[in-house]
Design a protein around this motif. Structure first.
Motif, PDB file in Angstrom:
ATOM      1  N   SER A  60     -32.096  33.314  51.811  1.00 32.86           N
ATOM      2  CA  SER A  60     -31.985  32.911  50.406  1.00 32.86           C
ATOM      3  C   SER A  60     -32.526  33.999  49.489  1.00 32.86           C
ATOM      4  O   SER A  60     -32.054  34.157  48.355  1.00 32.86           O
ATOM      5  N   ALA A  61     -33.503  34.774  49.994  1.00 33.68           N
ATOM      6  CA  ALA A  61     -34.062  35.863  49.194  1.00 33.68           C
ATOM      7  C   ALA A  61     -33.020  36.946  48.953  1.00 33.68           C
ATOM      8  O   ALA A  61     -32.918  37.504  47.848  1.00 33.68           O
ATOM      9  N   GLN A  62     -32.222  37.268  49.972  1.00 33.94           N
ATOM     10  CA  GLN A  62     -31.134  38.235  49.789  1.00 33.94           C
ATOM     11  C   GLN A  62     -30.094  37.692  48.817  1.00 33.94           C
ATOM     12  O   GLN A  62     -29.641  38.400  47.902  1.00 33.94           O
ATOM     13  N   LYS A  63     -29.707  36.457  49.019  1.00 33.27           N
ATOM     14  CA  LYS A  63     -28.652  35.869  48.187  1.00 33.27           C
ATOM     15  C   LYS A  63     -29.058  35.828  46.719  1.00 33.27           C
ATOM     16  O   LYS A  63     -28.229  36.068  45.831  1.00 33.27           O
ATOM     17  N   ALA A  64     -30.354  35.568  46.457  1.00 37.51           N
ATOM     18  CA  ALA A  64     -30.827  35.518  45.065  1.00 37.51           C
ATOM     19  C   ALA A  64     -30.720  36.873  44.372  1.00 37.51           C
ATOM     20  O   ALA A  64     -30.612  36.950  43.145  1.00 37.51           O
ATOM     21  N   LYS A  65     -30.738  37.922  45.161  1.00 40.99           N
ATOM     22  CA  LYS A  65     -30.663  39.272  44.589  1.00 40.99           C
ATOM     23  C   LYS A  65     -29.290  39.908  44.780  1.00 40.99           C
ATOM     24  O   LYS A  65     -29.097  41.106  44.526  1.00 40.99           O
ATOM     25  N   GLY A  66     -28.327  39.106  45.257  1.00 42.10           N
ATOM     26  CA  GLY A  66     -26.967  39.602  45.398  1.00 42.10           C
ATOM     27  C   GLY A  66     -26.778  40.587  46.536  1.00 42.10           C
ATOM     28  O   GLY A  66     -25.837  41.389  46.516  1.00 42.10           O
ATOM     29  N   ILE A  67     -27.641  40.531  47.547  1.00 41.09           N
ATOM     30  CA  ILE A  67     -27.553  41.449  48.688  1.00 41.09           C
ATOM     31  C   ILE A  67     -26.676  40.828  49.762  1.00 41.09           C
ATOM     32  O   ILE A  67     -26.948  39.729  50.245  1.00 41.09           O
ATOM     33  N   GLU A  68     -25.624  41.524  50.152  1.00 37.39           N
ATOM     34  CA  GLU A  68     -24.732  41.041  51.194  1.00 37.39           C
ATOM     35  C   GLU A  68     -25.223  41.514  52.557  1.00 37.39           C
ATOM     36  O   GLU A  68     -25.595  42.665  52.724  1.00 37.39           O
ATOM     37  N   ASP A  69     -25.185  40.639  53.519  1.00 38.32           N
ATOM     38  CA  ASP A  69     -25.632  40.971  54.865  1.00 38.32           C
ATOM     39  C   ASP A  69     -24.819  40.134  55.848  1.00 38.32           C
ATOM     40  O   ASP A  69     -24.080  39.222  55.446  1.00 38.32           O
ATOM     41  N   SER A  70     -24.938  40.442  57.130  1.00 41.27           N
ATOM     42  CA  SER A  70     -24.252  39.666  58.149  1.00 41.27           C
ATOM     43  C   SER A  70     -24.963  39.859  59.472  1.00 41.27           C
ATOM     44  O   SER A  70     -25.718  40.816  59.669  1.00 41.27           O
ATOM     45  N   VAL A  71     -24.685  38.953  60.402  1.00 34.88           N
ATOM     46  CA  VAL A  71     -25.219  39.081  61.755  1.00 34.88           C
ATOM     47  C   VAL A  71     -24.743  40.384  62.376  1.00 34.88           C
ATOM     48  O   VAL A  71     -25.511  41.109  63.019  1.00 34.88           O
ATOM     49  N   ASP A  72     -23.476  40.711  62.181  1.00 40.24           N
ATOM     50  CA  ASP A  72     -22.934  41.941  62.766  1.00 40.24           C
ATOM     51  C   ASP A  72     -23.648  43.178  62.242  1.00 40.24           C
ATOM     52  O   ASP A  72     -23.906  44.124  63.003  1.00 40.24           O
ATOM     53  N   LYS A  73     -23.979  43.211  60.956  1.00 37.24           N
ATOM     54  CA  LYS A  73     -24.689  44.364  60.386  1.00 37.24           C
ATOM     55  C   LYS A  73     -26.088  44.486  60.977  1.00 37.24           C
ATOM     56  O   LYS A  73     -26.554  45.584  61.271  1.00 37.24           O
ATOM     57  N   TYR A  74     -26.764  43.369  61.099  1.00 40.44           N
ATOM     58  CA  TYR A  74     -28.116  43.355  61.677  1.00 40.44           C
ATOM     59  C   TYR A  74     -28.082  43.892  63.107  1.00 40.44           C
ATOM     60  O   TYR A  74     -28.877  44.767  63.492  1.00 40.44           O
ATOM     61  N   VAL A  75     -27.129  43.379  63.896  1.00 47.29           N
ATOM     62  CA  VAL A  75     -27.009  43.811  65.284  1.00 47.29           C
ATOM     63  C   VAL A  75     -26.656  45.293  65.355  1.00 47.29           C
ATOM     64  O   VAL A  75     -27.222  46.044  66.170  1.00 47.29           O
ATOM     65  N   ALA A  76     -25.752  45.742  64.509  1.00 46.56           N
ATOM     66  CA  ALA A  76     -25.354  47.150  64.515  1.00 46.56           C
ATOM     67  C   ALA A  76     -26.541  48.062  64.224  1.00 46.56           C
ATOM     68  O   ALA A  76     -26.687  49.125  64.851  1.00 46.56           O
ATOM     69  N   ASP A  77     -27.397  47.673  63.310  1.00 48.45           N
ATOM     70  CA  ASP A  77     -28.570  48.491  62.982  1.00 48.45           C
ATOM     71  C   ASP A  77     -29.541  48.530  64.155  1.00 48.45           C
ATOM     72  O   ASP A  77     -30.110  49.578  64.475  1.00 48.45           O
ATOM     73  N   MET A  78     -29.770  47.385  64.809  1.00 52.41           N
ATOM     74  CA  MET A  78     -30.643  47.367  65.981  1.00 52.41           C
ATOM     75  C   MET A  78     -30.087  48.237  67.101  1.00 52.41           C
ATOM     76  O   MET A  78     -30.814  49.000  67.749  1.00 52.41           O
ATOM     77  N   MET A  79     -28.782  48.130  67.339  1.00 48.82           N
ATOM     78  CA  MET A  79     -28.161  48.889  68.416  1.00 48.82           C
ATOM     79  C   MET A  79     -28.169  50.390  68.127  1.00 48.82           C
ATOM     80  O   MET A  79     -28.361  51.204  69.034  1.00 48.82           O
TER      81      MET A  79
END
Length: 525
Positions: free
Chosen positions: A108-127
């Motif tokens: 909700s903190a990202q959404k309040a600031k208009g930041i787009e994210d996804s599970v795939d992006k999170y996983v890609a950064d970890m990998m």
């Protein structure tokens, strides 16, 4: 949170690296810490069980950091008679002194600031940070569970997270992340979670027994994990000292003992560069006794050679100190230069492995240059003055004063200074591709705050291998019944390099899972 997670084809994703991992695990068991203690070798298959158990519980949790406390909370909540043992005099481990930063996906903190994210992006950064050595399905679970776990810290634990002047929860940039997703606790360190978890366990009547080092695991004739030996009041980290006590766990044992970054003997066996001359951010209990005992009990280990350095440490203090909390919050907003050349050498928002390797290869500490307007307000209020008082950060009124104090090559430095400001204005780093935050400003007229930076051992990516249900695997890739693990005691989740602020997700998500799974077992005789 579900009590079981789908395995998502775990065996297929794991098979590629299993052969090398088994060789590493077998070899390292023979060259474990160069201390006394060979007599502590564990006997599997029932022979050598204690004649009597001094204490009993249903779920025994080893370690009292994020993972251990979360496991104990969930096990007790599920109705299991739960006990926590901790070898240090106080609870909390490394978690209590960490920043407490939490990488949360689609919050909700990202959404309040208009930041787009996804599970795939999170996983890609970890990998990407982990060089593809990560267990991808575990990374995906962390991403999927990160938001509900963060919400749980608020709803169940009452944790408060840092907010901006409008009262919205701050989301901060972090090295190696290509999306802004990290959330910082209001009090600025991991005790924001360890303290309320400890208080909850006290309310639930869960005993937390300190000064107890785990030195041996016991499995019965069926191979099930049934208990441990602890050495009470051991001296330092020596497993040959202390008074032995035997604790039976009638449902399961959860290993959450953390990493071995402070164990010079162990870490230098895996990476000879990391001897006594290399400092460490960890507390003194971050050593390998419990991991060595788990290996002797048949646990498979992976990735023990991958040891992370924290690139945002100061060589002008020992241990964790005051530097990391302050320095790390500035990496997105200032520039770090080689004082010999006046030039940047790497993206300040590179992942920890890339950033640390660049500094070490350069041969001398970099200096972080940031002006007052660019220091995030929460960092300015909480961490700047402690860094100044510790003598690691120095204030200068003008850029000319900085040049004189550090004997910088003025012409080259000013050219870099102006280029960097152009990148900030354009939101495009043409030299190193650094992600420039929207709220970053060109470095202005001062005052300036300068800190020297040099890496220290911070995190060990290797540990016991677990499946998707947090069960510890043996060398045949079979789960050891009644044996679970979570947090830095495990290997495989982060690959070659843990992505900063993902450890909080790892420890809490998998700690909770391990506790739930252990509590779901039938009681043994």
């Amino acid at each position: 949170m579900e009590t079981s997670l789908d395995r998502r084809g775990f065996l297929k994703t794991f098979a590629i690296g299993s052969a090398a991992a088994m060789v590493a695990g077998a070899g390292l068991a023979g060259c474990a810490p160069q201390q006394k203690g060979s007599a502590n070798a564990t006997t599997v298959s029932g022979a050598g069980l204690p004649e009597k158990w001094d204490e009993e519980c249903e779920v025994l949790v080893i370690g009292s950091g994020y993972a251990g406390l979360a496991a104990a909370y969930e096990a007790s909540k599920a109705g299991a008679d739960t006990m926590v043992v901790e070898k240090m005099p106080t609870t909390g481990g490394n978690s209590a002194i960490a920043d407490g930063d939490f990488a949360v996906c689609m919050s909700s903190a990202q959404k309040a600031k208009g930041i787009e994210d996804s599970v795939d992006k999170y996983v890609a950064d970890m990998m990407a940070a982990g060089l593809g050595l990560n267990d991808e399905e575990k990374c995906r679970v962390l991403a999927e569970k990160s938001n509900e776990t963060w919400e749980w810290t608020q709803s169940d634990l009452g944790v408060e997270w840092d907010t901006d002047e409008e009262g919205n929860i701050n989301v901060i940039p972090y090295g190696g992340h290509n999306t802004v997703r990290t959330i910082h606790p209001k009090i600025g360190h991991g005790s924001a979670m360890t303290v309320p978890l400890t208080e909850k366990l006290n309310e639930m009547g869960v005993p937390m027994k300190t000064g107890r080092m785990v030195t041996k695991f016991f499995r019965d004739e069926t191979g099930r994990m049934v208990g441990v030996q602890v050495n009470e009041k051991a001296k330092g980290n020596d497993p040959t000292t202390g008074n032995p006590l035997y604790i039976k766990a009638k449902k399961g044992v959860v290993l959450a003992s953390g990493g071995f970054g402070k164990d010079v003997t162990w870490r230098s066996q895996h990476d000879p560069r990391l001897g006594e001359t290399v400092d460490c951010t960890n507390q003194d209990g971050a050593t390998a006794e419990a991991l060595a005992a788990a290996m002797k009990a048949g646990a498979l280990t992976v990735h023990l050679d991958w040891i992370q350095l924290g690139p945002w440490c100061s060589p002008d203090e020992t241990g964790y100190g005051k530097g990391p909390s302050y320095i790390d919050a500035n990496v997105a907003y200032g520039m770090s230069i080689d004082p010999q050349t006046g030039q940047r050498i790497v993206s300040e928002l590179a992942d920890r492995r890339v950033y640390s390797d660049a500094i070490v290869a350069n041969g001398v500490p970099l200096i972080q240059v940031v002006d007052e307007q660019n220091i995030p307000k929460w960092n300015y209020d909480a961490n700047l003055q402690p860094a100044i008082d510790a003598g690691i950060t120095k204030k200068f009124d003008t850029i000319e004063d900085v040049i004189a104090a550090y004997d910088l090559p003025a012409e080259e430095f000013m050219a870099q200074f102006n280029r960097y400001n152009g990148y900030v204005e354009a939101r495009n780093d043409e030299e190193f591709g650094k992600m420039i935050p929207e709220d970053a400003k060109p470095l202005g007229e001062g005052p300036y705050y300068i800190t020297r930076i040099w890496p220290k051992v911070h995190h060990t990516m290797g540990g016991v291998k677990t499946n998707m249900d947090a069960q510890v695997l043996d060398a045949d890739l079979n789960p050891i019944p009644g044996f679970y693990a979570a947090g830095e005691a495990t290997g495989g989740v982060h690959g070659a390099c843990r992505l900063g602020s993902c450890a909080t997700a790892d420890c809490l998500v998998n700690g909770r899972l391990a506790g739930q799974m252990a509590a779901s077992n039938e009681v043994t005789a």
